[in-house]
Design a protein around this motif. Structure first.
Motif, mmCIF file in Angstrom:
data_model
loop_
_atom_site.group_PDB
_atom_site.id
_atom_site.type_symbol
_atom_site.label_atom_id
_atom_site.label_comp_id
_atom_site.label_asym_id
_atom_site.label_seq_id
_atom_site.Cartn_x
_atom_site.Cartn_y
_atom_site.Cartn_z
ATOM 1 N N PRO A 122 -9.117 -2.153 -14.440
ATOM 2 C CA PRO A 122 -7.891 -1.484 -14.001
ATOM 3 C C PRO A 122 -6.914 -1.217 -15.131
ATOM 4 N N SER B 46 -8.304 5.847 0.739
ATOM 5 C CA SER B 46 -7.691 5.567 -0.563
ATOM 6 C C SER B 46 -6.198 5.336 -0.380
ATOM 7 N N GLN C 71 -6.223 2.003 -5.023
ATOM 8 C CA GLN C 71 -7.180 1.148 -4.337
ATOM 9 C C GLN C 71 -7.913 1.971 -3.285
ATOM 10 N N SER D 74 -10.818 -1.863 -6.294
ATOM 11 C CA SER D 74 -9.932 -1.305 -7.308
ATOM 12 C C SER D 74 -10.766 -1.000 -8.542
ATOM 13 N N ASP E 42 0.850 -1.184 0.000
ATOM 14 C CA ASP E 42 0.000 0.000 0.000
ATOM 15 C C ASP E 42 0.888 1.238 0.000
ATOM 16 N N ARG F 195 -11.943 -4.236 -0.145
ATOM 17 C CA ARG F 195 -10.815 -3.586 -0.828
ATOM 18 C C ARG F 195 -11.189 -3.489 -2.292
#
Length: 399
Positions: free
Chosen positions: A179, A148, A159, A175, A131, A173
């Motif tokens: 993507p 975020s 994410q 996304s 992250d 979680r």
């Protein structure tokens, strides 16, 4: 400084100034208002260390300083207060530059009791080293905190993490549904009640916004830039939601001159209920159908819309009088009984098919009662049968 106004009259009520004077350089960069309190972030405050940051709680009615929300003593380079959120008695503060060990700017968040200034819990990213800038944007909609994780200006997918504030554990979680390496997903987040809107400002250099159901994490709607041919407008740079209304900012929209900016207002109101859902198509999303207007035949105002169909491909709408489950193209035909084609094939550039039903023409066969709607479209990029269908929706028509 931060200025407080009466929304009804436009009169200025207060001017809030940084208590720390010269130690403040970014006072007001983040603001939240709720429950008679104002939280103001100042990520450049150096009271406890270089760029450690701080946040303040003020009384909205009087402008009085109530509490200081700060990082641990001796902290530095946290940019604590870069983002703030407030919901009732809870305040959430992001510190996206926090670093531990070799990991670069993994970030963390702090949850406070806004009525006392006491720390409730620290929220750390679930994947240290995976992250980045966790806490760059934060939002609260009790019982959930929304955080975020996106590196600003860096080509990495973003994410958004939904966290149970009572436990600090992750609920979802999220996304980008389709993507890309540099999607900007999570550039902005906003929530009200059980609905959440997420901006993806760098999505294919055009931008998108996504609407989610907060408790389940289910995607409700994808909102695309209305005019993709105009290029990058940073669509999704600002997002807001209240009830069934969503507002999306496009800060560089061309309107007579470059970077003039624009805001788009959308209604999520729809008629009917989902009768079936399809698998994703070549866009990476499933094609979703919605119905707006009036369910009354006499009003002559029933509008169909299918989002996330492949662009530059033909599509059309049809109706049926009962549910079904039969193979059709790469998907499932979910409507049966008396089938009626409602529109001729149309080519849409932006991946959206729309049709206003003419009850005196192509929709003349529709009568009061339950009616099912679905869209068919070509999808040569998906392989297989080369075509697919949208979700189906059931609407109860009235005279």
């Amino acid at each position: 400084a931060v200025y407080v106004f009466d929304a009804a009259s436009g009169d200025q009520l207060h001017r809030l100034l940084p208590p720390s004077g010269l130690n403040e350089v970014t006072f007001g960069e983040s603001i939240a208002l709720d429950g008679g309190r104002i939280v103001v972030g100042s990520s450049g405050n150096e009271d406890v260390g270089r760029d450690a940051g701080i946040a303040y709680v003020f009384a909205a009615a009087s402008g009085q300083l109530l509490h200081e929300l700060g990082p641990p003593a001796g902290s530095s380079d946290l940019v604590f207060g870069r983002s703030v959120a407030l919901d009732g008695a809870l305040a959430l503060v992001g510190a996206p530059a926090f670093q531990t060990g070799p990991w670069a700017q993994e970030g963390r968040c702090y949850l406070f009791d806004a009525s006392t200034g006491a720390l409730v819990r620290r929220i750390d990213p679930a994947f240290p080293g995976g992250d980045f800038y966790f806490g760059l944007e934060v939002e609260l909609s009790t019982p959930y905190a929304i955080v975020s994780s996106i590196a600003p200006g860096v080509s990495t997918p973003g994410q958004v993490v939904v966290i149970d504030v009572s436990t600090g554990g992750e609920a979802h979680r999220l996304s980008d549904p389709a993507p890309s390496f540099d999607d900007g997903f999570g550039s902005n987040v906003e929530a009200e009640g059980t609905r959440m809107v997420i901006g993806a400002t760098r999505r294919t250099d055009i931008g998108r916004a996504y609407v989610y159901d907060l408790p389940s994490g289910a995607l409700e709607a994808t909102i695309q830039q209305p005019d993709p041919s105009s290029g990058s407008n940073v669509f999704g740079a600002g997002v807001a939601v209240e009830g069934n209304t969503v507002v999306i900012g496009a800060q560089t929209h061309f309107f007579g001159f470059a970077n003039a900016g624009a805001a788009y207002v959308y209604s999520l109101d729809g008629l009917g209920e989902v009768a079936c859902m399809q698998a994703p198509n070549s866009t990476g999303n499933r094609a979703r159908i919605s119905v707006a207007g009036s369910a009354s035949l006499s009003d002559q105002d029933l509008r169909l819309r299918a989002n996330d169909v492949p662009p530059f491909q033909p599509g059309l709408f049809f109706s049926g009088t009962q549910p079904a489950a039969l193979p059709l193209g790469n998907g499932t035909l979910c409507i049966g009984g008396t089938l009626t084609r409602l529109s001729a094939p149309t080519f849409e550039v932006a991946g959206t098919i729309t049709h206003a039903v003419d009850f005196g023409g192509t929709g003349a066969a529709l009568v009061a009662g339950s009616v099912y709607f679905q869209a068919w479209y070509r999808d040569g990029f998906a392989g297989g049968a080369g075509s697919d269908v949208s979700d189906a929706v059931r609407v109860t028509l009235t005279p």
